[in-house]
Design a protein around this motif. Structure first.
Motif, mmCIF file in Angstrom:
data_model
loop_
_atom_site.group_PDB
_atom_site.id
_atom_site.type_symbol
_atom_site.label_atom_id
_atom_site.label_comp_id
_atom_site.label_asym_id
_atom_site.label_seq_id
_atom_site.Cartn_x
_atom_site.Cartn_y
_atom_site.Cartn_z
ATOM 1 N N GLY A 46 0.797 -1.230 0.000
ATOM 2 C CA GLY A 46 0.000 0.000 0.000
ATOM 3 C C GLY A 46 0.823 1.269 0.000
ATOM 4 N N SER A 47 2.168 1.150 -0.062
ATOM 5 C CA SER A 47 2.996 2.356 0.014
ATOM 6 C C SER A 47 3.201 3.027 -1.343
ATOM 7 N N GLY A 48 2.603 2.475 -2.393
ATOM 8 C CA GLY A 48 2.640 3.169 -3.678
ATOM 9 C C GLY A 48 3.656 2.621 -4.659
ATOM 10 N N LYS A 49 4.229 1.449 -4.375
ATOM 11 C CA LYS A 49 5.270 0.893 -5.246
ATOM 12 C C LYS A 49 4.745 0.628 -6.659
ATOM 13 N N SER A 50 3.612 -0.093 -6.730
ATOM 14 C CA SER A 50 3.064 -0.418 -8.055
ATOM 15 C C SER A 50 2.651 0.850 -8.793
ATOM 16 N N THR A 51 2.066 1.782 -8.068
ATOM 17 C CA THR A 51 1.632 3.029 -8.707
ATOM 18 C C THR A 51 2.827 3.782 -9.277
ATOM 19 N N PHE A 52 3.926 3.822 -8.508
ATOM 20 C CA PHE A 52 5.150 4.486 -8.976
ATOM 21 C C PHE A 52 5.646 3.829 -10.269
ATOM 22 N N LEU A 53 5.682 2.479 -10.269
ATOM 23 C CA LEU A 53 6.167 1.751 -11.443
ATOM 24 C C LEU A 53 5.251 1.976 -12.644
ATOM 25 N N ARG A 54 3.939 1.983 -12.382
ATOM 26 C CA ARG A 54 2.978 2.189 -13.473
ATOM 27 C C ARG A 54 3.078 3.613 -14.036
ATOM 28 N N CYS A 55 3.453 4.571 -13.178
ATOM 29 C CA CYS A 55 3.695 5.937 -13.687
ATOM 30 C C CYS A 55 4.913 5.946 -14.620
ATOM 31 N N LEU A 56 5.961 5.164 -14.257
ATOM 32 C CA LEU A 56 7.177 5.133 -15.087
ATOM 33 C C LEU A 56 6.883 4.624 -16.492
ATOM 34 N N LEU A 58 3.907 5.001 -17.872
ATOM 35 C CA LEU A 58 2.742 5.803 -18.299
ATOM 36 C C LEU A 58 1.454 4.972 -18.359
ATOM 37 N N LEU A 59 1.419 3.896 -17.552
ATOM 38 C CA LEU A 59 0.145 3.182 -17.408
ATOM 39 C C LEU A 59 -0.774 3.975 -16.485
ATOM 40 N N PRO A 62 0.403 10.692 -14.151
ATOM 41 C CA PRO A 62 0.667 11.384 -12.884
ATOM 42 C C PRO A 62 -0.270 12.568 -12.682
ATOM 43 N N THR A 63 -0.606 12.827 -11.421
ATOM 44 C CA THR A 63 -1.426 14.001 -11.087
ATOM 45 C C THR A 63 -0.598 15.270 -11.281
ATOM 46 N N SER A 64 0.666 15.209 -10.857
ATOM 47 C CA SER A 64 1.588 16.316 -11.117
ATOM 48 C C SER A 64 3.017 15.789 -11.074
ATOM 49 N N GLY A 65 3.944 16.639 -11.475
ATOM 50 C CA GLY A 65 5.347 16.231 -11.533
ATOM 51 C C GLY A 65 5.751 15.854 -12.945
ATOM 52 N N GLU A 66 7.031 15.553 -13.086
ATOM 53 C CA GLU A 66 7.576 15.284 -14.416
ATOM 54 C C GLU A 66 8.424 14.022 -14.438
ATOM 55 N N ILE A 67 8.363 13.330 -15.565
ATOM 56 C CA ILE A 67 9.256 12.186 -15.800
ATOM 57 C C ILE A 67 9.984 12.435 -17.118
ATOM 58 N N LEU A 68 11.322 12.418 -17.038
ATOM 59 C CA LEU A 68 12.139 12.501 -18.256
ATOM 60 C C LEU A 68 12.722 11.121 -18.525
ATOM 61 N N PHE A 69 12.608 10.659 -19.765
ATOM 62 C CA PHE A 69 13.211 9.388 -20.182
ATOM 63 C C PHE A 69 14.342 9.729 -21.129
ATOM 64 N N LYS A 70 15.572 9.412 -20.740
ATOM 65 C CA LYS A 70 16.769 9.765 -21.502
ATOM 66 C C LYS A 70 16.744 11.243 -21.910
ATOM 67 N N GLY A 71 16.368 12.067 -20.950
ATOM 68 C CA GLY A 71 16.406 13.508 -21.154
ATOM 69 C C GLY A 71 15.185 14.096 -21.816
ATOM 70 N N GLU A 72 14.269 13.233 -22.221
ATOM 71 C CA GLU A 72 13.087 13.749 -22.926
ATOM 72 C C GLU A 72 11.845 13.660 -22.045
ATOM 73 N N LEU A 73 11.104 14.758 -21.976
ATOM 74 C CA LEU A 73 9.896 14.790 -21.145
ATOM 75 C C LEU A 73 8.838 13.849 -21.729
ATOM 76 N N VAL A 74 8.442 12.845 -20.937
ATOM 77 C CA VAL A 74 7.413 11.919 -21.440
ATOM 78 C C VAL A 74 6.051 12.163 -20.792
ATOM 79 N N THR A 75 6.032 12.894 -19.670
ATOM 80 C CA THR A 75 4.752 13.269 -19.072
ATOM 81 C C THR A 75 4.251 14.527 -19.763
ATOM 82 N N SER A 76 3.968 14.363 -21.044
ATOM 83 C CA SER A 76 3.551 15.498 -21.862
ATOM 84 C C SER A 76 2.475 14.989 -22.801
ATOM 85 N N PRO A 77 1.476 15.815 -23.081
ATOM 86 C CA PRO A 77 0.424 15.358 -23.992
ATOM 87 C C PRO A 77 0.953 15.035 -25.385
ATOM 88 N N ARG A 78 2.146 15.524 -25.705
ATOM 89 C CA ARG A 78 2.692 15.287 -27.046
ATOM 90 C C ARG A 78 3.419 13.942 -27.164
#
Ligand code: ADP
Ligand code: MG
Length: 228
Positions: A46-56, A58-59, A62-78
């Motif tokens: 219940g500490s959020g492990k699966s949710t964290f992994l699913r955010c990585l 993009l399953l 995220p409600t807020s915050g940013e994830i960059l994959f190899k320097g590229e923003l992936v938490t973007s509508p584009r």
């Protein structure tokens, strides 16, 4: 993807928040995962492990915050989510193998359906993966005919069939006995070393990581990232 040159981290995660009905499951996590690392995420149920992994992967959005994959923003509508996910293989807690398909078909279905490989190429690659995990003789069996540890190996092989750069494993060993757990961890380390794949493994069993960790990062919300 326009990947950035050099050694930008595989993932840079800043101030990641994921809420369900206004209740945070992942609360303000900032961390990074370098290329070629094996990272364990530990924390109680219940500490959020699966949710964290699913955010990585993009399953989860995220409600807020940013994830960059190899320097590229992936938490973007584009972001082209399907294209991004090809780089990130996922192994689920309950393996999620297709019961009506043989082991070979379970491994070849994604690369063939997505048009990444011809059937012939996919079969050749699946056979190489099956030899690597020591289950070539099971290629025409069905998941029900395999033990838990064997199914877990097949789930890992299936996740590798699209040639990902990262492998995410949710509770890769929690359903397995100690010997099988050890064998799966050895396989994961082998995949990391020989194929150069970055691996992120969730577990709630601290004993699983005690003998392999060299670095522990405690996150704000009580989740721990352990780099080995
Ligand atoms: P863990 O994997 O560490 O056990 P989870 O990430 O599964 O934890 O869950 C963290 C919290 O988020 C839990 O309180 C869980 O009930 C909640 N949660 C997870 N997924 C959902 C969802 N789809 N809808 C509502 N709440 C959820
Ligand atoms: Mg979980």
């Amino acid at each position: 993807m326009n990947e950035q040159p050099g050694n930008t981290p595989m993932f840079q995660i800043s101030r990641l928040v994921k809420e369900f009905n206004s209740v945070p499951a992942v609360n303000d996590v900032t961390t990074q995962i370098d290329r070629g690392e094996v990272v364990f995420i530990v924390g109680p149920s219940g500490s959020g492990k699966s949710t964290f992994l699913r955010c990585l992967n993009l399953l989860e959005e995220p409600t807020s915050g940013e994830i960059l994959f190899k320097g590229e923003l992936v938490t973007s509508p584009r972001t082209d989510v399907n294209q991004f996910r090809r780089h990130v293989g996922m192994v689920f807690q309950h393996f999620n193998l297709f019961p009506h398909l043989t082991i070979l078909e379970n491994i070849t279905i994604a690369p063939v359906k997505t048009g990444r490989s011809t059937r012939k190429e996919a079969v050749a690659q699946a056979e190489t993966l099956l030899r690597r995990i020591g289950l070539y003789d099971k290629r025409n069996s069905y998941p029900l005919q395999l033990s838990g540890g064997q199914k877990q190996r097949i789930a890992i092989a299936r996740a590798l069939a699209t040639n990902p750069k990262v492998l995410l494993c949710d509770e890769a060993t929690s359903a397995l006995d100690p010997n099988t757990t050890h064998a799966i961890l050895t396989l994961i380390k082998d995949i990391n070393k020989k194929l150069g794949i970055t691996v992120v493994v969730i577990t709630h069993q601290m004993s699983v990581v005690e003998d392999v960790c060299s670095h522990v990062a405690i996150l704000d919300n009580g989740l721990s990232l352990i780099h080995i």
